[in-house]
Design a protein around this motif. Structure first.
Motif, PDB file in Angstrom:
ATOM      1  N   GLY A  61      29.672  49.660  47.920  1.00  0.00           N
ATOM      2  CA  GLY A  61      28.764  48.922  47.298  1.00  0.00           C
ATOM      3  C   GLY A  61      27.264  49.237  47.119  1.00  0.00           C
ATOM      4  N   GLY A  62      26.669  48.499  46.254  1.00  0.00           N
ATOM      5  CA  GLY A  62      25.051  48.741  46.216  1.00  0.00           C
ATOM      6  C   GLY A  62      24.644  48.249  44.730  1.00  0.00           C
ATOM      7  N   LEU A  63      23.482  48.951  44.576  1.00  0.00           N
ATOM      8  CA  LEU A  63      22.573  48.453  43.230  1.00  0.00           C
ATOM      9  C   LEU A  63      23.237  49.500  42.109  1.00  0.00           C
ATOM     10  CD1 LEU A  63      20.432  46.747  41.910  1.00  0.00           C
ATOM     11  CD2 LEU A  63      18.969  48.418  42.788  1.00  0.00           C
ATOM     12  N   VAL A  64      23.357  48.938  41.111  1.00  0.00           N
ATOM     13  CA  VAL A  64      23.562  49.946  39.838  1.00  0.00           C
ATOM     14  C   VAL A  64      23.061  49.303  38.759  1.00  0.00           C
ATOM     15  CG1 VAL A  64      25.840  48.843  39.618  1.00  0.00           C
ATOM     16  CG2 VAL A  64      25.389  51.142  38.927  1.00  0.00           C
ATOM     17  N   GLN A  65      22.583  50.242  37.774  1.00  0.00           N
ATOM     18  CA  GLN A  65      22.147  49.636  36.645  1.00  0.00           C
ATOM     19  C   GLN A  65      23.058  49.116  35.753  1.00  0.00           C
ATOM     20  OE1 GLN A  65      19.567  52.762  35.109  1.00  0.00           O
ATOM     21  NE2 GLN A  65      17.786  52.026  36.340  1.00  0.00           N
ATOM     22  N   PRO A  66      22.393  48.222  34.764  1.00  0.00           N
ATOM     23  CA  PRO A  66      23.890  47.997  33.662  1.00  0.00           C
ATOM     24  C   PRO A  66      24.272  49.071  32.742  1.00  0.00           C
ATOM     25  CG  PRO A  66      21.900  46.253  33.670  1.00  0.00           C
ATOM     26  CD  PRO A  66      21.539  47.497  34.614  1.00  0.00           C
ATOM     27  N   GLY A  67      25.532  49.225  32.606  1.00  0.00           N
ATOM     28  CA  GLY A  67      26.063  50.186  31.872  1.00  0.00           C
ATOM     29  C   GLY A  67      26.611  51.401  32.630  1.00  0.00           C
ATOM     30  N   GLY A  68      26.332  51.343  34.213  1.00  0.00           N
ATOM     31  CA  GLY A  68      26.557  52.310  35.312  1.00  0.00           C
ATOM     32  C   GLY A  68      27.820  52.250  35.655  1.00  0.00           C
ATOM     33  N   SER A  69      28.043  52.804  36.746  1.00  0.00           N
ATOM     34  CA  SER A  69      29.545  53.074  37.055  1.00  0.00           C
ATOM     35  C   SER A  69      29.420  53.123  38.666  1.00  0.00           C
ATOM     36  CB  SER A  69      30.110  54.260  36.910  1.00  0.00           C
ATOM     37  OG  SER A  69      30.478  54.572  35.430  1.00  0.00           O
ATOM     38  N   GLY A 103      57.030  36.407  43.683  1.00  0.00           N
ATOM     39  CA  GLY A 103      57.390  36.108  42.300  1.00  0.00           C
ATOM     40  C   GLY A 103      56.270  36.741  41.382  1.00  0.00           C
ATOM     41  N   THR A 104      55.559  36.039  40.732  1.00  0.00           N
ATOM     42  CA  THR A 104      54.538  36.356  39.949  1.00  0.00           C
ATOM     43  C   THR A 104      53.198  36.098  40.644  1.00  0.00           C
ATOM     44  OG1 THR A 104      54.338  34.288  38.887  1.00  0.00           O
ATOM     45  CG2 THR A 104      55.693  35.913  37.733  1.00  0.00           C
ATOM     46  N   GLY A 105      52.983  35.803  41.925  1.00  0.00           N
ATOM     47  CA  GLY A 105      51.843  35.316  42.706  1.00  0.00           C
ATOM     48  C   GLY A 105      51.605  36.335  43.911  1.00  0.00           C
ATOM     49  N   TYR A 106      50.493  36.248  44.415  1.00  0.00           N
ATOM     50  CA  TYR A 106      50.199  36.952  45.650  1.00  0.00           C
ATOM     51  C   TYR A 106      50.018  36.179  46.793  1.00  0.00           C
ATOM     52  CZ  TYR A 106      49.561  40.193  41.737  1.00  0.00           C
ATOM     53  OH  TYR A 106      49.781  40.952  40.724  1.00  0.00           O
ATOM     54  N   ASP A 107      50.728  36.491  48.031  1.00  0.00           N
ATOM     55  CA  ASP A 107      50.365  35.879  49.164  1.00  0.00           C
ATOM     56  C   ASP A 107      49.270  36.744  50.083  1.00  0.00           C
ATOM     57  OD1 ASP A 107      52.267  34.942  52.178  1.00  0.00           O
ATOM     58  OD2 ASP A 107      50.536  34.206  51.287  1.00  0.00           O
ATOM     59  N   ILE A 108      48.360  36.407  49.966  1.00  0.00           N
ATOM     60  CA  ILE A 108      47.286  37.000  50.806  1.00  0.00           C
ATOM     61  C   ILE A 108      47.032  36.998  52.076  1.00  0.00           C
ATOM     62  CG2 ILE A 108      44.866  37.772  50.729  1.00  0.00           C
ATOM     63  CD1 ILE A 108      44.590  36.987  47.623  1.00  0.00           C
ATOM     64  N   ASN A 109      47.361  37.801  53.026  1.00  0.00           N
ATOM     65  CA  ASN A 109      47.532  37.537  54.371  1.00  0.00           C
ATOM     66  C   ASN A 109      46.098  38.185  54.850  1.00  0.00           C
ATOM     67  OD1 ASN A 109      50.669  38.460  53.545  1.00  0.00           O
ATOM     68  ND2 ASN A 109      50.125  36.601  54.558  1.00  0.00           N
ATOM     69  N   TYR A 110      45.486  39.111  54.377  1.00  0.00           N
ATOM     70  CA  TYR A 110      44.301  40.088  54.929  1.00  0.00           C
ATOM     71  C   TYR A 110      43.155  39.900  54.032  1.00  0.00           C
ATOM     72  CZ  TYR A 110      48.184  40.945  57.953  1.00  0.00           C
ATOM     73  OH  TYR A 110      49.400  40.926  58.903  1.00  0.00           O
ATOM     74  N   TRP A 111      41.936  39.993  54.583  1.00  0.00           N
ATOM     75  CA  TRP A 111      40.715  40.012  53.727  1.00  0.00           C
ATOM     76  C   TRP A 111      39.878  41.126  54.375  1.00  0.00           C
ATOM     77  CZ3 TRP A 111      40.147  37.872  48.762  1.00  0.00           C
ATOM     78  CH2 TRP A 111      40.938  36.947  48.498  1.00  0.00           C
ATOM     79  N   GLY A 112      39.124  41.748  53.511  1.00  0.00           N
ATOM     80  CA  GLY A 112      38.229  42.549  54.099  1.00  0.00           C
ATOM     81  C   GLY A 112      36.776  41.710  54.244  1.00  0.00           C
ATOM     82  N   LYS A 113      35.916  42.423  54.917  1.00  0.00           N
ATOM     83  CA  LYS A 113      34.714  41.706  54.783  1.00  0.00           C
ATOM     84  C   LYS A 113      33.670  41.476  53.648  1.00  0.00           C
ATOM     85  CE  LYS A 113      34.197  42.568  59.836  1.00  0.00           C
ATOM     86  NZ  LYS A 113      33.228  43.063  61.092  1.00  0.00           N
ATOM     87  N   GLY A 114      34.068  42.192  52.703  1.00  0.00           N
ATOM     88  CA  GLY A 114      33.394  42.169  51.439  1.00  0.00           C
ATOM     89  C   GLY A 114      32.176  43.244  51.272  1.00  0.00           C
ATOM     90  N   THR A 115      32.033  43.518  50.197  1.00  0.00           N
ATOM     91  CA  THR A 115      30.734  44.778  49.916  1.00  0.00           C
ATOM     92  C   THR A 115      30.184  44.195  48.760  1.00  0.00           C
ATOM     93  OG1 THR A 115      30.301  47.125  49.586  1.00  0.00           O
ATOM     94  CG2 THR A 115      32.246  46.370  48.515  1.00  0.00           C
ATOM     95  N   LEU A 116      28.889  44.095  48.517  1.00  0.00           N
ATOM     96  CA  LEU A 116      28.031  43.500  47.707  1.00  0.00           C
ATOM     97  C   LEU A 116      27.569  44.663  46.352  1.00  0.00           C
ATOM     98  CD1 LEU A 116      26.428  41.250  46.463  1.00  0.00           C
ATOM     99  CD2 LEU A 116      24.368  42.124  47.755  1.00  0.00           C
ATOM    100  N   VAL A 117      28.008  44.177  45.107  1.00  0.00           N
ATOM    101  CA  VAL A 117      27.850  44.829  44.081  1.00  0.00           C
ATOM    102  C   VAL A 117      26.578  44.190  43.341  1.00  0.00           C
ATOM    103  CG1 VAL A 117      28.561  46.054  41.936  1.00  0.00           C
ATOM    104  CG2 VAL A 117      29.905  46.283  44.146  1.00  0.00           C
ATOM    105  N   THR A 118      25.575  44.901  43.152  1.00  0.00           N
ATOM    106  CA  THR A 118      24.582  44.294  42.363  1.00  0.00           C
ATOM    107  C   THR A 118      24.151  44.887  41.037  1.00  0.00           C
ATOM    108  OG1 THR A 118      23.592  43.322  44.379  1.00  0.00           O
ATOM    109  CG2 THR A 118      22.205  43.424  42.391  1.00  0.00           C
ATOM    110  N   VAL A 119      24.335  44.487  39.755  1.00  0.00           N
ATOM    111  CA  VAL A 119      24.103  45.145  38.733  1.00  0.00           C
ATOM    112  C   VAL A 119      22.790  44.516  38.059  1.00  0.00           C
ATOM    113  CG1 VAL A 119      24.982  45.577  36.350  1.00  0.00           C
ATOM    114  CG2 VAL A 119      26.674  45.171  38.363  1.00  0.00           C
ATOM    115  N   SER A 120      21.825  45.458  38.029  1.00  0.00           N
ATOM    116  CA  SER A 120      20.706  44.943  37.685  1.00  0.00           C
ATOM    117  C   SER A 120      19.618  45.960  37.287  1.00  0.00           C
ATOM    118  CB  SER A 120      20.233  44.105  38.795  1.00  0.00           C
ATOM    119  OG  SER A 120      18.569  43.877  38.350  1.00  0.00           O
ATOM    120  N   SER A 121      18.836  45.868  36.225  1.00  0.00           N
ATOM    121  CA  SER A 121      17.806  47.137  36.114  1.00  0.00           C
ATOM    122  C   SER A 121      16.579  46.890  36.771  1.00  0.00           C
ATOM    123  CB  SER A 121      17.470  47.016  34.542  1.00  0.00           C
ATOM    124  OG  SER A 121      17.188  45.888  34.151  1.00  0.00           O
TER     125      SER A 121
END
Length: 120
Positions: A9-17, A102-120
């Motif tokens: 995660g991190g800060l990225v400019q619009p249009g970036g990757s 079936g066509t759904g997902y039984d989520i048993n585990y989650w990560g802590k998350g990572t922030l992605v900020t898209v901004s100039s």
């Protein structure tokens, strides 16, 4: 138990990757899918993209053509390549794992998350 550790995660400019990674460890045999969800401020958590053990994938319409999910089974790692990023992609991205039911997902585990900020 399965532990999920996100990175990228991190800060990225619009249009970036940006590429996110999620490494799984522990009782890997108990899961048959891994994927990414995101939660923007004031909004509900939503599915971004998931990939099953068979390699089948599912992505949200809002990211199709821009985001690609892939996995390296040898490393128990799933990746999210995000291209053409938009400000509305700004969110905390969570890695998830569990069982396809079936066509759904039984989520048993989650990560802590990572922030992605898209901004100039």
């Amino acid at each position: 138990q399965v532990q999920l550790v996100e990175s990228g995660g991190g800060l990225v400019q619009p249009g970036g990757s940006r590429r996110l990674s999620c490494a799984a460890s522990g009782s890997i045999f108990s899961i048959n899918f891994m994927g990414w969800f995101r939660q923007a401020p004031g909004k509900q958590r939503e599915l971004v993209a998931v990939v099953s053990d068979s390699g089948s994938t599912k992505s949200a319409n809002s990211v199709k053509g821009r985001f690609t999910i892939s996995r390296d089974n040898a490393k128990n790692t799933v990746y999210l390549q995000m291209n053409s990023l938009k400000p509305e992609d700004t969110a905390v991205y969570y890695c998830a794992a569990g069982q396809v039911i079936g066509t759904g997902y039984d989520i048993n585990y989650w990560g802590k998350g990572t922030l992605v900020t898209v901004s100039s």
